[in-house]
Design a protein around this motif. Structure first.
Motif, mmCIF file in Angstrom:
data_model
loop_
_atom_site.group_PDB
_atom_site.id
_atom_site.type_symbol
_atom_site.label_atom_id
_atom_site.label_comp_id
_atom_site.label_asym_id
_atom_site.label_seq_id
_atom_site.Cartn_x
_atom_site.Cartn_y
_atom_site.Cartn_z
ATOM 1 N N PRO A 1 0.818 -1.216 0.000
ATOM 2 C CA PRO A 1 0.000 0.000 0.000
ATOM 3 C C PRO A 1 0.856 1.273 0.000
ATOM 4 C CG PRO A 1 -0.885 -1.610 1.543
ATOM 5 C CD PRO A 1 0.430 -2.161 1.070
ATOM 6 N N GLU A 2 2.069 1.193 0.588
ATOM 7 C CA GLU A 2 2.941 2.369 0.629
ATOM 8 C C GLU A 2 3.433 2.776 -0.760
ATOM 9 O OE1 GLU A 2 3.252 -0.234 2.683
ATOM 10 O OE2 GLU A 2 2.459 0.749 4.476
ATOM 11 N N ASP A 3 3.368 1.818 -1.729
ATOM 12 C CA ASP A 3 3.824 2.121 -3.080
ATOM 13 C C ASP A 3 2.831 2.992 -3.841
ATOM 14 O OD1 ASP A 3 6.107 0.667 -2.742
ATOM 15 O OD2 ASP A 3 5.291 -1.185 -3.587
ATOM 16 N N ILE A 4 1.612 3.137 -3.307
ATOM 17 C CA ILE A 4 0.603 3.972 -3.955
ATOM 18 C C ILE A 4 0.762 5.388 -3.414
ATOM 19 C CG2 ILE A 4 -1.856 4.298 -4.346
ATOM 20 C CD1 ILE A 4 -2.221 1.304 -3.781
ATOM 21 N N THR A 5 1.375 6.255 -4.216
ATOM 22 C CA THR A 5 1.708 7.599 -3.754
ATOM 23 C C THR A 5 0.468 8.475 -3.645
ATOM 24 O OG1 THR A 5 3.815 7.349 -4.910
ATOM 25 C CG2 THR A 5 3.228 9.563 -4.165
ATOM 26 N N PHE A 6 -0.427 8.393 -4.645
ATOM 27 C CA PHE A 6 -1.644 9.196 -4.643
ATOM 28 C C PHE A 6 -2.865 8.270 -4.633
ATOM 29 C CE2 PHE A 6 1.611 11.879 -6.549
ATOM 30 C CZ PHE A 6 1.473 13.047 -5.805
ATOM 31 N N THR A 7 -3.941 8.734 -4.037
ATOM 32 C CA THR A 7 -5.075 7.850 -3.759
ATOM 33 C C THR A 7 -6.009 7.670 -4.953
ATOM 34 O OG1 THR A 7 -5.005 8.486 -1.431
ATOM 35 C CG2 THR A 7 -7.037 7.450 -2.206
ATOM 36 N N TYR A 8 -6.296 8.734 -5.694
ATOM 37 C CA TYR A 8 -7.381 8.691 -6.669
ATOM 38 C C TYR A 8 -6.876 8.698 -8.117
ATOM 39 C CZ TYR A 8 -10.090 9.904 -2.546
ATOM 40 O OH TYR A 8 -10.645 9.913 -1.283
ATOM 41 N N CYS A 9 -7.307 7.685 -8.860
ATOM 42 C CA CYS A 9 -7.093 7.667 -10.305
ATOM 43 C C CYS A 9 -8.215 8.488 -10.925
ATOM 44 C CB CYS A 9 -7.096 6.242 -10.841
ATOM 45 S SG CYS A 9 -6.975 6.128 -12.641
ATOM 46 N N THR A 10 -7.876 9.623 -11.474
ATOM 47 C CA THR A 10 -8.879 10.586 -11.943
ATOM 48 C C THR A 10 -8.779 10.735 -13.458
ATOM 49 O OG1 THR A 10 -8.673 11.787 -9.851
ATOM 50 C CG2 THR A 10 -9.706 12.952 -11.702
ATOM 51 N N GLU A 11 -9.898 10.523 -14.140
ATOM 52 C CA GLU A 11 -9.950 10.677 -15.594
ATOM 53 C C GLU A 11 -11.171 11.514 -15.951
ATOM 54 O OE1 GLU A 11 -9.859 7.084 -17.842
ATOM 55 O OE2 GLU A 11 -8.245 6.200 -16.668
ATOM 56 N N PHE A 12 -11.003 12.408 -16.914
ATOM 57 C CA PHE A 12 -12.168 13.112 -17.438
ATOM 58 C C PHE A 12 -11.899 13.557 -18.868
ATOM 59 C CE2 PHE A 12 -9.666 16.384 -15.232
ATOM 60 C CZ PHE A 12 -9.586 17.406 -16.168
ATOM 61 N N ILE A 13 -12.994 13.751 -19.601
ATOM 62 C CA ILE A 13 -12.924 14.285 -20.962
ATOM 63 C C ILE A 13 -13.589 15.649 -20.950
ATOM 64 C CG2 ILE A 13 -13.686 13.992 -23.355
ATOM 65 C CD1 ILE A 13 -13.462 11.003 -22.978
ATOM 66 N N LEU B 1 -10.734 18.685 -11.598
ATOM 67 C CA LEU B 1 -11.979 18.951 -12.321
ATOM 68 C C LEU B 1 -12.262 20.454 -12.395
ATOM 69 C CD1 LEU B 1 -14.251 16.135 -10.801
ATOM 70 C CD2 LEU B 1 -13.024 16.102 -12.977
ATOM 71 N N GLN B 2 -11.972 21.178 -11.316
ATOM 72 C CA GLN B 2 -12.203 22.633 -11.308
ATOM 73 C C GLN B 2 -11.333 23.326 -12.353
ATOM 74 O OE1 GLN B 2 -14.358 24.568 -9.850
ATOM 75 N NE2 GLN B 2 -15.370 22.966 -8.677
ATOM 76 N N GLU B 3 -10.088 22.862 -12.494
ATOM 77 C CA GLU B 3 -9.205 23.437 -13.510
ATOM 78 C C GLU B 3 -9.789 23.203 -14.899
ATOM 79 O OE1 GLU B 3 -6.616 25.348 -13.310
ATOM 80 O OE2 GLU B 3 -6.523 25.321 -11.131
ATOM 81 N N GLY B 4 -10.315 21.983 -15.120
ATOM 82 C CA GLY B 4 -10.915 21.686 -16.411
ATOM 83 C C GLY B 4 -12.113 22.563 -16.707
ATOM 84 N N LEU B 5 -12.951 22.798 -15.704
ATOM 85 C CA LEU B 5 -14.167 23.596 -15.891
ATOM 86 C C LEU B 5 -13.868 25.047 -16.279
ATOM 87 C CD1 LEU B 5 -16.362 22.233 -12.956
ATOM 88 C CD2 LEU B 5 -16.889 22.096 -15.411
ATOM 89 N N LYS B 6 -12.669 25.507 -16.001
ATOM 90 C CA LYS B 6 -12.301 26.867 -16.395
ATOM 91 C C LYS B 6 -12.194 27.000 -17.915
ATOM 92 C CE LYS B 6 -9.561 27.743 -12.183
ATOM 93 N NZ LYS B 6 -8.179 27.998 -11.678
#
Length: 516
Positions: free
Chosen positions: A177-189, A233-238
């Motif tokens: 589990p320590e090898d997972i640096t960031f928690t969320y795999c985030t994808e959007f179009i 997501l907020q950056e994308g919405l800009k």
């Protein structure tokens, strides 16, 4: 083809140009091995020929097939006749000749399939190795089936087929589990009208790692591992409108996979050691990250293809950051290699294919990642890959490293000891099914019934006065005691060489050996 079909299913219209483009995109990412990469280029050319066309008449189809042939030939540095290339070229030439006047699609496909089958039967005349083995080219045969599929579609014939379920091991189960640096795999179009999205990319990139950012006309696809998906997501919405969103908790995914694996292991019976290697089913390779991924870039990253945990560990010890499981009979796809490269958060990335049938896919992956500085070393065996790693020096610049590493490929001879899957003839040697084969740098030099005698005799041919070190990597079906006995025999015969023994754990090959 599965990847091409998946993309076609996403197409919202039966427009010929749209479907052909989807087929091209899917096959590009799913390509495995030389024939797979060439096929993806055939589809790429075909899509060019279909561009802006809602339907195809026979002349359009003929031009698309000729464009497919031209594109495939341009994509290969040294085209080899007697392969899938010959089949598409001969078919494309006839297509243009036959459609000087328009004919029905059914008639055109009938003559093209006949030409493709005739060319396929003649592939052994172009390529002596096929004639010696008494076979036709496999890639060319695959292309014939695709043309027949075109015909079935035209005639409204639905082909039925079945696939055998295959067990796939999840590399994630081996992670801590320590090898997972960031928690969320985030994808959007994101749908947007901005032409230069570099500002958006820069704003999102610092939020995590494993960033993928692709702009295609009015759509932008973003993938990132982050602890703050909302900020991304907020950056994308800009800049536009969110079309799709997918956020997955990777720590939870990891826990679920580990629990499933433990449950499966508890049900498994005690394994029985096989007497001979079992051919490996060509399942989809998995990418196994072996170092924690961090946001801060490092100067160098190395990706290597390998089969067998022993070989993988040796490569890790020599500095490889990401291992892609694959090799003979199990070629990783272009997409597998792209994903592995993306895991390397480095300024310069070296890729070791370690198999002649993977080099094209690796180069195609490099071409896709235009924003990364990727070097593909033309290693055809794991010993060649190891030789290049020994020459790597983090103090050198990337170009100098690449030249030194590439030169090291020529300093090692590789022997691979395996078994024959059919009766055949090679270089006047009669080979029977299940015979033991000694293959030196791609050429069969020894045939026999005993693993030890074939290995010893083959190495005897490779060792000369300049040889200093022989390294034996024993496979999954042998043990250290057997390998050490062979090493002792070699040392007794050749008192001027040092023989090292390592567990390779590779399937298919009893031994992989290097002579340096």
């Amino acid at each position: 083809m599965n990847a091409a079909m998946t993309e076609i299913d996403k197409a919202s219209t039966a427009n010929a140009g749209v479907v052909a483009k989807a087929m091209s995109k899917g096959s590009l990412m799913g390509a495995r091995g030389n024939s797979g990469v060439i096929l993806s280029q055939i589809f790429r050319g075909f899509a060019k020929g279909c561009q802006d066309k809602e339907v195809l008449n026979s002349m359009d189809l003929a031009n698309a097939i000729k464009e497919a042939s031209d594109t495939a030939y341009k994509a290969v540095m040294k085209p080899v006749e007697g392969t899938i290339l010959t089949v598409i070229r001969k078919t494309g030439e006839l297509a243009l000749e036959y459609t000087e006047n328009e004919v029905s699609i059914h008639e055109l496909l009938t003559v093209l399939i006949q030409r493709a089958e005739e060319t396929l039967e003649r592939t052994p005349d172009y390529l002596p190795v096929l004639k010696q083995a008494g076979v036709v080219d496999a890639g060319g045969k695959g292309l014939v089936f695709i043309f027949k599929g075109f015909m079935d579609a035209v005639l409204g014939v639905e082909t039925t087929y079945s696939t055998e379920d295959m067990k796939i091991d999840h590399a994630q189960a081996e992670l801590s589990p320590e090898d997972i640096t960031f928690t969320y795999c985030t994808e959007f179009i994101l749908r947007t009208h901005i032409e230069d999205a570099s500002y958006l990319r820069n704003n999102i990139e610092h939020l995590g790692d494993s960033m993928v950012f692709v702009q295609d006309e009015d759509l932008i696809k973003v993938h990132i591992h982050t602890d703050n998906p909302g900020n991304a997501l907020q950056e994308g919405l800009k800049f536009g409108e969110l079309v799709t969103i997918k956020i997955e908790n990777m720590r939870q995914q990891h826990s679920s996979i580990v629990e499933a694996k433990h449950a499966e292991q508890s049900k498994a019976s005690t394994p029985v050691q096989a007497a001979a290697p079992t051919p490996v089913a060509p399942v989809a390779p998995v990418i196994a990250p072996v170092i924690p991924l961090v946001a801060q870039k490092v100067p160098y990253g190395i990706v290597s293809i390998a089969m067998g945990e022993g070989l993988a560990q040796i490569l890790r010890d020599l500095g490889v950051g990401v291992i892609v499981e694959g090799g003979q009979t199990m070629n990783p796809s272009t997409e597998d290699i792209v994903k592995a490269i993306e895991q390397c958060n480095a300024d310069n990335i070296f890729v070791l294919p370690n198999n002649s049938n993977i080099i094209l896919a690796a180069n195609q992956a490099k071409d896709i990642l235009t924003d990364k500085n990727v070097y593909v070393l033309p290693t055809k065996t794991v010993p060649q890959g190891i030789a290049t790693l020994i020459q790597f020096n983090a103090e050198r610049d990337a170009e100098t490293n690449f030249e030194h590493m590439k030169a090291a490929i020529e300093t090692v001879k590789t022997l691979q000891v395996t078994f024959s899957v059919r009766d055949t003839v090679f270089n006047d040697m009669e080979i029977q099914k299940d015979d033991i084969l000694g293959v030196a740098d791609g050429t069969i030099i020894q045939v026999g019934k005993s693993v030890e005698s074939v290995t010893f005799n083959a190495l005897e041919e490779l060792i000369d006065d300049d040889s200093e070190i022989v390294t034996l990597y024993y496979g999954a079906d042998l043990d250290e005691k057997t390998a050490q006995a062979l090493a002792d025999k070699l040392t007794e015969k050749f008192d001027h060489i040092e023989v090292d023994v390592h567990e390779g754990g590779q399937p298919l090959y009893y031994y992989i050996a290097s002579v340096e």
